[in-house]
Design a protein around this motif. Structure first.
Motif, mmCIF file in Angstrom:
data_model
loop_
_atom_site.group_PDB
_atom_site.id
_atom_site.type_symbol
_atom_site.label_atom_id
_atom_site.label_comp_id
_atom_site.label_asym_id
_atom_site.label_seq_id
_atom_site.Cartn_x
_atom_site.Cartn_y
_atom_site.Cartn_z
ATOM 1 N N GLN A 433 0.825 -1.211 0.000
ATOM 2 C CA GLN A 433 0.000 0.000 0.000
ATOM 3 C C GLN A 433 0.860 1.263 0.000
ATOM 4 O O GLN A 433 0.573 2.233 -0.711
ATOM 5 N N ILE A 434 1.921 1.270 0.799
ATOM 6 C CA ILE A 434 2.782 2.458 0.903
ATOM 7 C C ILE A 434 3.486 2.729 -0.427
ATOM 8 O O ILE A 434 3.621 3.883 -0.847
ATOM 9 N N THR A 435 3.942 1.673 -1.092
ATOM 10 C CA THR A 435 4.745 1.836 -2.309
ATOM 11 C C THR A 435 3.920 1.706 -3.592
ATOM 12 O O THR A 435 4.490 1.594 -4.683
ATOM 13 N N LYS A 436 2.612 1.722 -3.445
ATOM 14 C CA LYS A 436 1.747 1.585 -4.627
ATOM 15 C C LYS A 436 2.013 2.742 -5.604
ATOM 16 O O LYS A 436 1.988 3.895 -5.241
ATOM 17 N N TRP A 441 13.256 1.750 -6.901
ATOM 18 C CA TRP A 441 13.599 1.465 -5.510
ATOM 19 C C TRP A 441 13.730 2.734 -4.672
ATOM 20 O O TRP A 441 13.371 2.746 -3.495
ATOM 21 N N TYR A 442 14.267 3.770 -5.231
ATOM 22 C CA TYR A 442 14.481 5.008 -4.470
ATOM 23 C C TYR A 442 13.146 5.584 -3.994
ATOM 24 O O TYR A 442 13.009 5.979 -2.837
ATOM 25 N N ASP A 443 12.145 5.639 -4.879
ATOM 26 C CA ASP A 443 10.839 6.170 -4.483
ATOM 27 C C ASP A 443 10.200 5.306 -3.400
ATOM 28 O O ASP A 443 9.548 5.823 -2.482
ATOM 29 N N LYS A 444 10.384 4.015 -3.509
ATOM 30 C CA LYS A 444 9.844 3.129 -2.482
ATOM 31 C C LYS A 444 10.488 3.417 -1.129
ATOM 32 O O LYS A 444 9.808 3.487 -0.085
ATOM 33 N N ALA A 445 11.804 3.582 -1.147
ATOM 34 C CA ALA A 445 12.508 3.856 0.112
ATOM 35 C C ALA A 445 12.072 5.183 0.716
ATOM 36 O O ALA A 445 11.844 5.296 1.928
ATOM 37 N N SER A 450 9.041 8.251 4.736
ATOM 38 C CA SER A 450 8.073 9.302 5.056
ATOM 39 C C SER A 450 6.904 8.759 5.859
ATOM 40 O O SER A 450 6.388 9.423 6.765
ATOM 41 N N TYR A 451 6.478 7.530 5.547
ATOM 42 C CA TYR A 451 5.364 6.919 6.274
ATOM 43 C C TYR A 451 5.713 6.753 7.759
ATOM 44 O O TYR A 451 4.909 7.055 8.645
ATOM 45 N N LEU A 452 6.924 6.271 8.047
ATOM 46 C CA LEU A 452 7.337 6.065 9.443
ATOM 47 C C LEU A 452 7.594 7.382 10.159
ATOM 48 O O LEU A 452 7.474 7.466 11.393
ATOM 49 N N GLN A 453 7.943 8.419 9.409
ATOM 50 C CA GLN A 453 8.160 9.734 10.000
ATOM 51 C C GLN A 453 6.844 10.483 10.222
ATOM 52 O O GLN A 453 6.848 11.577 10.785
ATOM 53 N N GLU A 550 16.913 7.504 7.054
ATOM 54 C CA GLU A 550 16.607 7.827 8.450
ATOM 55 C C GLU A 550 15.091 7.893 8.671
ATOM 56 O O GLU A 550 14.458 8.912 8.454
ATOM 57 N N PRO A 551 14.472 6.785 9.117
ATOM 58 C CA PRO A 551 13.025 6.788 9.353
ATOM 59 C C PRO A 551 12.617 7.167 10.764
ATOM 60 O O PRO A 551 11.419 7.368 11.025
ATOM 61 N N THR A 552 13.575 7.246 11.705
ATOM 62 C CA THR A 552 13.221 7.501 13.100
ATOM 63 C C THR A 552 12.710 8.924 13.285
ATOM 64 O O THR A 552 13.372 9.881 12.877
#
Length: 739
Positions: A433-436, A441-445, A450-453, A550-552
């Protein structure tokens, strides 16, 4: 015992149990912050149930059955999935007890199972509640437990991250009230003069005022700064140094960075103790090692690639292997100084070479990328300071976006896409869902980062859950708690990336730390503490290598990605990178090296704390033997105190004089006779007791001393005479108690 308990009014008994429960809670509360133990409410309910059964005076056999059933039910609900009425889980529990009992007596405490630990903790709480009941309602003396509580809280407040300032105030308030009630209840039982309510009111008013005044002044009065330095970091460093050189490495240390990451979750263990100081041009993320295998509970790594050995000054990192299309923004140097010798090196991205100024070699684990000093297969030294030459990697967004699953071949080990079979399907569904709609690969990352942030997750170091037996660490964080610190965020990003088909791995090290000062040449100094221990993900791009993200929440990565470039990197002239020379030669500190050709290590100039630390390390065996010997001597003196205590009393009172001395000496004689075994019965007068003592020792001394003591009580000290007239009689009798 029962006669004394029957004298205690029911209301006062309840008050005592409530105070005892509150004082015991000051022992339990720090454990939720300092250990990985969860479900503390279960243990608190057990303590409350135990005191409730004591308060209602339930028969002992009923109390044993109810407590036993509660313990079994709690352990079953925490660790076993079968029905409570099935015998299979009981058999498993018995096997746990049998196996862990052997480990317990084999001194393998670290291998004890959680089921067995919980069982032992329940038994311990059972014993403590019984002892509190005995001290409060039988002995009428809680002074020892009160003092132990205050010392316990003070030690935790000094040597751990637990803030015990409020706990000390609470303990003092509860303890003083408890001691006051027990003291006057004991006086009431010994005499009739406090049996009327009016006397209790006269006592309660000044006592309440006194306790309130002590607490208010203690809490509100200004506190001066500590005269002595905080011993916590010093002692922790000694313990850490000993543990680091042992077979377990960093595992289990009360510090930010640990080696064993197989069981993640629970509060973050860290403190303000400085790990190292970095003199560098700009703030950096300091990498220590990577791990590649996610188990559902934490991380492990297989050392399948072996090790690479390098001598001091050799090229540690081949930049061309990091990525063909990676450019480098500048040549830099850093100098790191550990506060205490460490067995690993922390390093920035883009490292080229290491200079320690010592005749060390280094070993690079090709799998985990951990760098350690090396001497031989059996010798693993530590390091105090070293210099690093590095360049800053820079990436082009256009090149990163060219990496897709269809157009790129994964040149890395396929393990960087592996996930445990037990991973819940909803984690993979969330990754999709997040990477739809993402094509590379870069956009997915970036989308997962961003989702975790985002605002739906909370950064928290304390109230962090531990996954249950059948629970996945990432699933718990993403869908249940949504609360945690760097380990939760970084692990979740790696798992989501792998679920989306992007190779990723987990990295641990340190965040940039705290800036302290700058020098005239622009070099900045940062202090990195245990609180700066950090973890983050790396994503594999075939053309650029491993790139950190950095997702934290609350942290900001330092990866440089350029949006636009003039001309492609392929069109640029590719020149081999020349060895980098630092702005200034990386010289070791003068007190570490000799100027001679053999470069022998000299002992550095030491502070007082370092001298103490060095002394402890050099004389550790003799100190342990001395402590054991001292403990044995103290135990021997305590067990045989009846033999030597009379002679100490004789020596003390032989030098005294005056009529008041007789009264004190007589009371000490009564106490010594009681300890000897000649107990004074309840409602027995002093003369009746004197007759019993004289018949036991076949003397008339006790009656003579008792008559004089009664004269002191009823007529005063003026008709008593001098102490020296009776000291010989008193000495002869007290000597007999040493027989």
């Amino acid at each position: 015992m029962s006669r004394q308990m029957e004298k205690t009014p029911a209301f006062l008994t309840v008050v005592l149990y409530v105070l005892g429960f509150s004082l015991l809670m000051e022992w339990i509360k720090p454990l939720s912050q300092l250990t990985e133990t969860g479900n503390f409410n279960v243990f608190i309910v057990f303590i409350g149930m135990a005191f409730f059964l004591y308060a209602v005076k339930a028969p002992r056999w009923i109390g044993i059955i109810l407590k036993g059933v509660f313990i079994l039910f709690s352990i079953h609900s925490l660790y076993f999935g079968e029905s409570f009425f099935q015998l299979t889980w009981v058999i498993k529990l018995c096997e746990h007890v049998w196996q862990n009992t052997g480990l317990l007596f084999s001194d393998k405490l670290d291998s004890l199972s959680n089921e067995f630990r919980s069982l032992l903790f329940f038994v311990l709480l059972w014993l403590i509640t019984y002892l509190l009941r005995y001290w409060m309602l039988v002995k009428r003396n809680m002074l020892l437990f009160f003092i132990m509580t205050v010392i316990y809280v003070c030690i935790l407040d000094t040597f751990t991250r637990y803030d015990g300032s409020k706990a000390i105030v609470h303990s003092m308030a509860i303890g003083l009230i408890l001691l006051g009630i027990l003291f006057f209840q004991k006086i009431k039982e010994e005499g009739p003069f406090l049996s009327f309510p009016a006397h209790w009111v006269k006592w309660l008013i000044p006592f309440s005022i006194f306790v309130s005044a002590v607490l208010v002044f203690g809490y509100e009065m200004p506190k001066s700064k500590a005269i002595l330095p905080d011993p916590g970091p010093f002692i922790n460093s000694i313990l850490a140094s000993d543990r680091l050189n042992g077979p377990r490495g960093l595992e289990g240390l009360d510090m930010g960075l640990r080696e064993n990451d197989t069981r993640l979750g629970g509060p973050f263990i860290g403190d303000n103790q400085v790990v190292f100081e970095a003199k560098v041009d700009s703030d950096q993320y300091w990498k220590v090692e990577t791990k590649d295998t996610y188990t559902g509970k934490g991380w492990t790594s297989e050392d399948s690639k072996g090790n690479s050995f390098y001598t001091t000054g050799e090229m540690i990192w081949k930049l061309e292997e990091q990525g063909k299309d990676t450019s480098y923004g500048g040549q830099k140097s850093a100098f790191l100084i550990y506060q205490h010798p460490m067995p690993y090196l922390a390093y920035p991205y883009g490292i080229q070479s290491i200079s320690s100024g010592l005749p060390n070699n280094f070993v690079l684990n090709d799998q985990t990328e951990k760098i350690t000093p090396y001497e031989s297969d059996t010798t693993h030294p530590t390091i105090v300071q070293y210099g690093i030459n590095y360049v800053v990697p820079e990436y082009q967004k256009k090149e990163l976006e060219s990496t897709t699953a269809e157009g790129s071949k994964n040149e890395e080990d396929p393990k960087y896409l592996e996930l445990p079979k037990s991973l819940p399907a909803r984690v993979k569904k969330l990754a999709a869902q997040i990477t739809k709609g993402d094509k590379n690969w870069y956009d997915k990352a970036v989308d997962i980062e961003s989702y975790l942030q985002s605002g739906q997750f909370t950064y928290d170091k304390k109230n962090v859950a531990i996954p249950g037996k059948n629970q996945d660490y990432v699933d718990q964080f993403l869908f249940i708690t949504k609360r945690g610190y760097c380990d939760n965020f970084s692990t979740s990003m790696v798992v989501l990336l792998r679920a989306a088909g992007v190779p990723a791995r987990w990295v641990k090290g340190y965040a940039p730390g705290n800036y302290t000062n700058s020098t005239s040449d622009g070099t900045r100094t940062y202090q990195i503490t245990n609180n700066d221990a950090h973890s983050w993900p790396e994503v594999w791009f075939p053309k650029d290598g491993w790139i950190p993200f950095e997702p934290t929440k609350g942290f900001f990565g330092q990866t440089i990605v350029h949006e636009n470039v003039q001309g492609s990197l392929a069109e640029k002239e590719q020149k081999p990178l020349a060895p980098i020379q630092p702005k200034k030669p990386l010289k070791p500190q003068k007190d570490l090296l000799d100027n001679g050709s053999n470069a022998k290590i000299k002992a550095p100039s030491q502070s007082n704390m370092q001298k103490i630390s060095s002394f402890v390390k050099n004389h550790k065996t003799s100190m342990i033997i001395s402590v054991i010997f001292f403990a044995i001597v103290c135990l021997f003196l305590f067990l045989y105190r009846k033999k030597w205590m009379p002679f100490i009393l004789i020596w003390l009172y032989r030098k005294k004089s005056g009529t008041e001395t007789f009264a004190k000496a007589y009371l000490l004689l009564l106490k010594q006779l009681d300890q000897y075994g000649i107990k004074r019965k309840e409602n027995q007068t002093l003369r009746e007791y004197a007759v019993y003592v004289d018949s036991y020792f076949e003397t008339g001394t006790m009656m003579m001393l008792t008559k004089q003591y009664e004269k002191y009580l009823y007529k005063g000290a003026e008709d008593l005479g001098d102490w020296k007239e009776y000291s010989e009689l008193w000495e002869n009798l007290i000597r007999k108690t040493a027989g």
